[in-house]
Enzyme design. Structure first.
Site, PDB file in Angstrom:
ATOM      1  N   GLN A 303     -70.463   0.689  68.006  1.00 19.50           N
ATOM      2  CA  GLN A 303     -70.360   0.256  66.608  1.00 19.50           C
ATOM      3  C   GLN A 303     -69.331  -0.858  66.449  1.00 19.50           C
ATOM      4  OE1 GLN A 303     -72.191   2.088  64.308  1.00 19.50           O
ATOM      5  NE2 GLN A 303     -71.462   1.291  62.341  1.00 19.50           N
ATOM      6  N   GLU A 304     -68.225  -0.740  67.157  1.00 19.70           N
ATOM      7  CA  GLU A 304     -67.132  -1.697  67.011  1.00 19.70           C
ATOM      8  C   GLU A 304     -67.391  -3.008  67.760  1.00 19.70           C
ATOM      9  OE1 GLU A 304     -64.424  -1.677  65.231  1.00 19.70           O
ATOM     10  OE2 GLU A 304     -64.523   0.353  64.419  1.00 19.70           O
ATOM     11  N   SER A 305     -68.020  -2.927  68.918  1.00 20.69           N
ATOM     12  CA  SER A 305     -68.052  -4.123  69.771  1.00 20.69           C
ATOM     13  C   SER A 305     -69.361  -4.389  70.504  1.00 20.69           C
ATOM     14  CB  SER A 305     -66.947  -3.999  70.827  1.00 20.69           C
ATOM     15  OG  SER A 305     -67.228  -2.919  71.720  1.00 20.69           O
ATOM     16  N   TYR A 435     -70.495   3.891  58.306  1.00 19.20           N
ATOM     17  CA  TYR A 435     -69.836   3.927  59.619  1.00 19.20           C
ATOM     18  C   TYR A 435     -69.914   5.326  60.226  1.00 19.20           C
ATOM     19  CZ  TYR A 435     -65.917   3.015  62.925  1.00 19.20           C
ATOM     20  OH  TYR A 435     -65.117   2.859  64.028  1.00 19.20           O
TER      21      TYR A 435
END
Length: 454
Positions: A303-305, A435
């Site tokens: 999700q972040e990267s 998220y």
């Protein structure tokens, strides 16, 4: 220092603090300048418990240029901005105040002058068609909040065109302009109206909206100081026109109004050769620190990267786990080291562990994971705000869905982020809600795929 970062250092809003009215020389003697602004997605907010916002970034740069410490105080509404300035509770209003003759007799307008107008927000269809002229608004359905300046402008425009614009008032008190923009993007409504700055920022979240059609005259606005602070006004004007400040201004424009804030394409990636990513051994190694399934860590990293160790987000989150610079430094981790996958995972897990400890009042382990993930995205202070709101309104502060989530989403509303029980202000809660849902949904997908392979 880390505790302050993770919970949100809020000494900038000490109640009862009323700094004496002062001009630039007195401020330099004190070594501090106090700016008042509003919570909003464009002016000032706390994201992952770090101060951000277009007006904040510029005000911070001005304070640095004068060797002054910046203290931010937040007003409840535009009228209070001027009241607090008059009362000496702030030295400058770091918020765009419309230029008018009445205020000119009371305050000094200063800094970078902005021109803004109201714009039509519309969804671009597959053929690229859009409303290109106000005369095309006849017979169009436009949804707005009653009592807003947009409502007044549309009524006037309707009269100018001889009638025919279909103006629909959204009666729900909890619908904001940003909610309506999102509804346009999703196709729930065809059109709404917004100020240009809010519309431009939201276009960085919703690629399929067009905000180019102005429907009002342009309005001049800028920061203001007291009439008794002419030297401060002069310093702000010099800073605004100085080429040295130009890169900071351009960087702020790019950060808030140009860089995409849409989460990287969220999908269910293929699992090849029984591996989610090249970093599976590291996720397995550090998941034990939390007592979590390692697939949740892998999903968070995706999700972040998208498993790209060198990526940096619009907000400055770095590395595989999207660790904020201030948090890394507070943990003693050099920023250059965050591009190392193991360092990033180890640091991210330590942040998660500390957040997890902050929810001792949530006994269910699955619920506690949701609270922890939400804190990783928004900052623990915002989630604790939602717990306090839930308790105030008779909801269960230890249950995520339909309890905390409701107030996470409502924290973009002035009625809620200005509530006395709220300490950390505005939050764009839809991002945090999605998220948590997306990370856990993908983690379940990972587990199912791995079971099928094995």
């Amino acid at each position: 220092m880390l505790l302050l970062l993770l919970t949100g250092c809020y000494s900038n809003q000490e109640k009862g603090k009323s700094p004496a009215a002062a001009d630039l020389s007195q401020l330099k003697e004190k070594g501090e300048i106090t700016a008042v602004t509003l919570y909003s997605s464009t002016s000032y907010f706390l994201y992952r418990m770090e101060s951000m916002g277009y007006e904040y970034d510029l005000m911070k740069d001005f304070a640095n240029s004068q060797g002054l410490k910046l203290t931010i105080v937040v007003a409840e509404n535009v009228a209070r901005l001027i009241d607090m300035l008059r009362a000496g509770e702030a030295d400058v209003v770091a918020y765009p105040i419309p230029v008018n003759n009445r205020l000119k007799s009371e305050v000094l307008f200063c800094g970078r002058e902005e021109l803004s107008s109201q714009v039509l927000v519309q969804c671009i269809d597959r053929n690229g068609k859009r409303v290109a002229d106000v005369t095309e608004l006849i017979d169009k359905d436009i949804y707005i909040t009653p009592g807003s300046p947009y409502h007044d402008r549309l009524k006037n425009l309707d009269a100018e065109l001889g009638g025919g614009i279909c103006i629909h008032d959204i009666d729900r008190d909890t619908i904001t302009t940003e909610d309506l923009i999102e509804m346009v993007s999703k196709g729930d409504i065809p059109y709404t109206v917004s100020d240009g700055k809010t519309a431009r920022l939201n276009k960085t979240y919703y690629w399929n909206i067009d905000v180019s059609l102005e429907i009002s005259f342009q309005q001049r606005s800028s920061w203001v100081v007291r009439k008794s602070s002419p030297h401060l006004a002069e310093a702000i004007n010099r800073w605004a026109s100085d080429k040295v400040s130009e890169p900071v201004y351009k960087a702020a424009i790019k950060r808030y109004f140009e860089l995409s804030k849409k989460i990287l394409e969220i999908s269910m990636p293929e699992i090849e050769n029984g591996n989610i990513s090249p970093y599976d051994p590291l996720f397995k190694k550090y998941a034990g620190t939390l007592g979590w399934d390692w697939e949740i860590l892998a999903s968070l990293a995706y999700q972040e990267s998208h498993f790209k160790p060198a990526v940096v987000s619009w907000a400055g989150a770095m590395g595989l786990m999207g660790v904020m610079p201030g948090t890394a430094l507070a943990l003693g981790v050099p920023l250059d080291d965050l591009s190392d996958p193991e360092t990033s995972i180890k640091t991210g897990v330590e942040v998660l562990r500390r957040f997890h400890k902050g929810f001792d009042n949530v006994s269910d382990s699955t619920e506690r994971i949701k609270f922890t993930l939400a804190s990783y995205n928004a900052g623990i202070g915002h989630i604790q705000d939602a717990q306090r709101l839930a308790g105030k309104y008779g909801r269960d502060p230890a249950v995520w869905e339909d309890n905390i989530t409701e107030f996470i989403l409502l924290k973009r509303e002035p009625e809620y982020y200005n509530d006395p029980v709220v300490k950390y202000g505005y939050l764009r809660g839809t991002e945090t809600y999605n998220y948590v849902r997306e990370i856990l949904g993908r983690a379940d997908y990972y587990k199912q795929q791995l079971r099928n392979i094995n």
